[in-house]
Design a protein around this motif. Structure first.
Motif: not given
Lengths: 292, 183
Positions: A48, A139, A169
């Motif tokens: 991430g 996200d 994520t």
């Protein structure tokens, strides 16, 4: 190495106790796969920050343009959005009426009412570097209630589905990927079909549709809801060309995807539709009674 | 010595960021066929420079209680193999592809370290071309069998772009080596 081995061994014995002895090898294989899936999921969490870092220039550029945009253009944008909102509100009113009518008609037919799934707004934070992979990184993750198999749509149509998810994520496979197939139907006639990706961002193909099918250029193809993964009625694309050759019993049709597959921005993640059963008294209504 | 190690860590992290960096959607599609293999190049540099980084981190991770060069080599191979799993998740590859590529390349570099040490920049560029080309053919083969992707010219284009970027990494490596030798 030791921890990996432990995951494999632990997973294996657990599966073995659930399955019959005959299925032991398959069960062990599956538990190895699920153990590796766990490792992969926890590693996904660590990737991430790298994706967030790679996204930083774009985030900076957008905040700079936010700061430097002048009052005049903002006012203009507001007027434009207000006009758009008014149009949407009018459409929503009509939609509410249609939805109520649809529910009533479904009750008369005794069929199930499909409730729309929950939608979550997500932002695309990355694109895998390989141009042959049609996927995006979003996200939102399990912390926001996202799970594997959820549908992803943008403002104009179906984008894909979630294939990998970590705490914050997730990876979404796009409809244009070679490994993606979408259960769909023709909006005009209701004929169902499978729409497959071929790795190109501007073309999808119809798989195994007989030449006798009524399919024309410009037809809207939408999700059929079969399979229970995608909610029904989201646009997949418009038919851009239909060809039939004498050598093949199937139509060669290509579809221009509705969703902007190459754009980066905000998308919606939609949970699978939940089916609501009706009361038994309504189910026994015979619709043919009036005709006879 | 320590600054070299820190610089190396930063270089590997930057290479990861570069390898997932995407161009604006207004850019032409074909440019992504020419992306250099940043992470692989950083790894090649790291393995080449490993003997120079005998700092605290290296000593604890790779040379602690190591009785011979072989033990250190095995530990370095294991480290790059683990890094490969991380790269798999980062790039969305099937599990184990990058680990196999990284470990194979690291083994080659460590096995022929003395000979490779004498190479000029142009010889190194040829070596980088061959390594990236062969590893990308392997990756394409796995993508073809597992993900049903079509074969294309990517092994060639990626090898060419990586070769052209190598002088930059070579220059950075010389800077690190200079730091390492001075301390």
């Amino acid at each position: 190495m030791i921890s990996l081995g432990l995951i494999w061994a632990g997973g294996g014995s657990e599966k073995a106790s659930q399955n019959s002895p005959l299925l032991l090898p398959t069960g062990t294989d599956r538990s190895v796969a699920s153990g590796l899936k766990g490792v992969r999921q926890s590693m996904l969490l660590l990737t991430g920050p790298v994706y967030f870092l790679a996204q930083t220039p774009y985030a900076l550029a957008s905040s700079v343009s936010d700061i430097t945009s002048d009052r005049q253009s903002l006012l203009q944008q507001r007027d434009q959005l207000n006009a758009q909102l008014l149009g949407m509100k009018e459409e929503l009113l009509r939609l509410r009426f249609l939805q109520a009518e649809n529910t009533r008609l479904r009750q008369l037919l005794g069929s199930k009412v499909q409730l729309p799934g929950q939608a979550t707004i997500a932002e695309i934070i990355g694109v895998p570097p390989d141009p042959q992979r049609a996927a995006v990184i979003l996200d939102k993750g399990t912390a926001d209630g996202i799970a594997v198999g959820y549908a992803v749509v943008d403002a104009s149509g179906l984008l894909g589905q979630i294939t990998d998810v970590s705490a914050n994520t997730s990876w979404a496979l796009l409809v244009s990927d070679r490994n993606h197939a979408t259960p769909a139907r023709i909006n005009r006639t209701g004929v169902r079909m499978i729409v497959g990706g071929i790795g190109s961002s501007d073309r999808l193909v119809v798989e195994d549709l007989p030449v006798s099918t009524d399919l024309r250029q410009g037809d809207l193809i939408e999700t059929s809801g079969l399979g229970g993964r995608f909610p029904v009625g989201y646009p997949v694309g418009l038919v851009s060309s239909v060809e039939s050759t004498e050598s093949s019993p199937y139509l060669q049709a290509s579809i221009a995807p509705s969703a902007a597959l190459l754009k980066v921005g905000h998308v919606l993640i939609i949970s699978p539709p939940s089916a609501d059963t009706l009361a038994p008294a309504v189910q026994s209504v015979d619709v043919n009674e009036g005709e006879s | 010595m320590r600054s070299g190690g820190q610089g190396m860590t930063v270089l590997i992290l930057l290479s990861m960021v570069f390898s997932v960096f995407h161009l604006p959607d207004s850019f032409a599609d074909w440019i992504s066929y020419w992306r250099p293999q940043w992470l692989l190049l950083a790894l090649v540099l790291w393995v080449q420079l490993v003997p120079h980084f005998r700092g605290a981190l290296f000593r604890n991770l790779f040379a602690k209680r190591a009785t011979d060069e072989g033990t250190t080599t095995r530990r370095v191979l294991f480290a790059v193999w683990l890094l490969g799993f991380y790269a798999d998740v980062l790039l969305g590859d099937p599990f184990g592809v990058n680990g196999a590529i990284f470990a194979a390349i690291a083994f080659y570099l460590l096995r022929f370290r003395d000979r490779l040490h004498l190479q000029t920049l142009s010889q190194q560029m040829i070596m980088v071309f061959m390594m990236v080309f062969v590893s990308e053919i392997f990756r394409s083969y796995v993508h073809n069998t597992v993900l049903h992707q079509a074969w294309d010219l990517q092994p060639l284009t990626l090898a060419v772009s990586s070769t052209l970027i190598w002088p930059l990494y070579h220059w950075i490596g010389q800077r690190f080596r200079g730091t390492a030798l001075r301390n």
